[in-house]
Enzyme design. Structure first.
Site, PDB file in Angstrom:
ATOM      1  N   ASP A 209      45.968  79.172 108.689  1.00 45.47           N
ATOM      2  CA  ASP A 209      46.528  77.879 108.313  1.00 45.47           C
ATOM      3  C   ASP A 209      46.775  77.811 106.805  1.00 45.47           C
ATOM      4  OD1 ASP A 209      47.014  74.930 108.980  1.00 45.47           O
ATOM      5  OD2 ASP A 209      45.462  74.777 107.443  1.00 45.47           O
ATOM      6  N   GLU A 250      39.497  96.752 111.956  1.00 45.51           N
ATOM      7  CA  GLU A 250      38.261  97.200 112.602  1.00 45.51           C
ATOM      8  C   GLU A 250      38.276  96.885 114.096  1.00 45.51           C
ATOM      9  OE1 GLU A 250      34.655  95.680 110.912  1.00 45.51           O
ATOM     10  OE2 GLU A 250      35.440  95.791 108.860  1.00 45.51           O
TER      11      GLU A 250
END
Length: 534
Positions: A209, A250
């Protein structure tokens, strides 16, 4: 649809779920995660690839959940963390990935950090925000002249524990949303840990956001024409998102930025291979229903993304902007926050024709596409009575701006049930219009001419036609006011934005049309078609 491919996001259809207004399972008038879980088969049948959820975190709801008190807890109004994990898992079983919304620019004034900062003027937590003494006599004036995105000053003065006026704190949005200080390592480490928290629970991606606002000039200077902006698109941001990308990599997660930046060269810097994967295309969203303007937006978007190898995104509306059907039925078919007013004349029949055509246009373009809940039902903007409006944009405008609640009214599921099947108990948190029964999903599902049927078929064709895969795209010759382009393997999209019907090519199989063709097979005004070469 089976889940496959690490680069699924490059051409995905992603459905935005505004949980508070999606479906209410416990009957309290507020949508919840249990309601979403019950409607997952509907979303799978619609044919989207992923779900993006607006914030479901613990929040006092000063700004619809974008004031987060705890990123690791689900607000009780929506359910529990256990239910969120079940939702992510059940969606995945149906072939739907989940993207969660992270709000990094600010937190709620109920966040533990901010509460500690207010409790003690010498608290270490104050360094995690932007506290400053005021200007003028007795510090009674804000530290600078910045204005809030919601209108009014971007500063609020505190009261010290002894009752005396204290320092001011920065909030680029509502007063209940204090901005974080991203120069502090603790802030960066906390957000990277929040990313790991949700990726570990199965989230496939994160929507960021207000992604361009995090970093501020430490001097917090006033805005000066010609000088670097003190808080928009600061160069320091790229280091932040390189750290986020390392975390996402990851887990094989995807980062999607909410970036309102007019400078395309600056915009695409965020999409370099070690930063965000994609970002919303607000130029296309705000573009008026005009062939030349839309073509220019498509050209600009594709040209900007090409050098960094990032896919374009296509968005017609979301939880912040006027619904497409309503916007396209007005004299001004573009979108500008500053221009929103009550009682703007609207031709919903015209807007619906154009919105259906725009659906085929956006779904045919190369890249990913975002659909806002209710868009597949052809919902118009609802007129929310002034005494029921909750959006702070309305109040901070002095009541001039109707705010964003009109696009957040709870969905109609069944036209014959109480509250249109949104929930069986209390009235919805925002009132639903009395004439919404024809828009209900259950009614539209059995009507091959409905907007829901159009979206279902368009998403099916988009997924199954090989020509829609990849980035192949070229414009075709067409009359003024008509957009015509080809995708791979002989697929063509034509959109007629003129006031008269135009002839279709002499050969080719009609795959889908946004509305009926003329008796002689011509393409009417405000109508789009997909064709396959014969």
């Amino acid at each position: 649809m089976p889940l496959s491919g690490d680069d699924w996001w490059r051409d995905a259809a992603i459905y935005q779920v505004y949980v508070r207004s999606f479906a209410d399972a416990d009957g309290d008038g507020t949508g919840d995660l249990a309601g979403v879980r019950a409607r997952l088969p509907y979303l799978a049948e619609l044919g989207v690839d992923a779900l993006w959820f607006n914030p479901w975190y613990l929040s006092p709801m000063a700004d619809g959940g974008y004031d987060v008190a705890d990123y690791r807890a689900v607000d009780p109004a929506f359910g529990s963390l256990d239910e969120a994990e079940k939702l992510i898992s059940e969606a995945r079983d149906l072939g739907l990935r989940t993207l969660v919304d992270i709000v990094p620019n600010h937190v709620s004034d109920q966040h533990p950090w901010f509460r500690a900062a207010l409790a003690d003027p010498d608290a270490a937590e104050r360094d995690l925000f932007h506290f400053r003494p005021g200007r003028g006599p007795d510090g009674a004036e804000p530290p600078n002249g910045w204005t809030s995105e919601f209108g009014g000053p971007a500063w609020t003065r505190t009261t010290d524990p002894d009752g005396t006026p204290g320092d001011w704190y920065l909030h680029l949005f509502a007063a209940g949303q204090p901005d974080l200080n991203w120069a502090r390592a603790e802030v960066r480490e906390e957000h990277e840990d929040v990313l790991r928290f949700w990726f570990a629970r199965g989230a496939a991606g994160v929507r960021v956001d207000s992604a361009a606002l995090l970093c501020k000039d430490p001097a917090l200077p006033d805005l000066v024409d010609g000088a670097p902006h003190p808080y928009v698109d600061r160069d320091e941001l790229h280091e932040v998102y390189r750290g986020w990308r390392a975390v996402a990599d990851e887990f094989g997660g995807v980062l999607v930025g909410e970036l309102w930046l007019p400078d395309t060269e600056r915009f695409v810097r965020y999409l370099r291979p070690d930063e965000l994967h994609t970002a919303f295309n607000f130029d296309f969203l705000a573009c008026p229903w005009d062939a030349a303007r839309l073509r220019a937006s498509v050209d600009m978007t594709l040209a900007a993304h090409a050098p960094v190898g990032a896919p374009a995104t296509w968005v017609l509306c979301n939880h912040d902007v006027t619904r497409t059907v309503t916007r396209y039925g007005r004299a001004d078919t573009g979108f500008d926050f500053a221009a929103k007013r009550f009682d703007t004349p609207t031709d919903l029949a015209l807007g619906t024709r154009r919105a259906r055509a725009a659906a085929l246009l956006s779904l045919a373009l190369p890249g990913s596409v975002y659909l806002y809940q209710g868009e597949e039902l052809g919902l118009p903007e609802a007129a929310v009575p002034p005494d029921r409006i909750e959006d702070p944009m309305h109040f901070r405008s002095g009541g001039v701006d109707p705010g964003r609640d009109g696009c957040r009214v709870p969905l109609p599921w069944d036209g014959d049930e109480r509250h249109y099947g949104f929930g069986e108990g209390a009235a919805p948190w925002l009132p639903q219009p009395a004439d919404w029964a024809p828009y209900a999903a259950a009614r539209q599902a059995g009507d091959p001419a409905s907007t829901l049927s159009l979206y279902r078929e368009a998403l099916r064709v988009r997924r199954t036609e090989p020509g829609f895969a990849g980035g192949a795209f070229r414009w075709l010759d067409a009359p003024d006011g008509v957009l015509a382009f080809a995708r791979g393997d002989g697929l063509t999209c034509l959109v007629n934005l003129t006031t008269d019907a135009v002839r279709l090519p002499g050969s080719g199989e009609l795959l889908l049309a946004s509305g009926p063709l003329d008796e002689d097979g011509g393409l009417p005004a405000d109508t789009a078609v997909w064709l396959r070469a014969g």
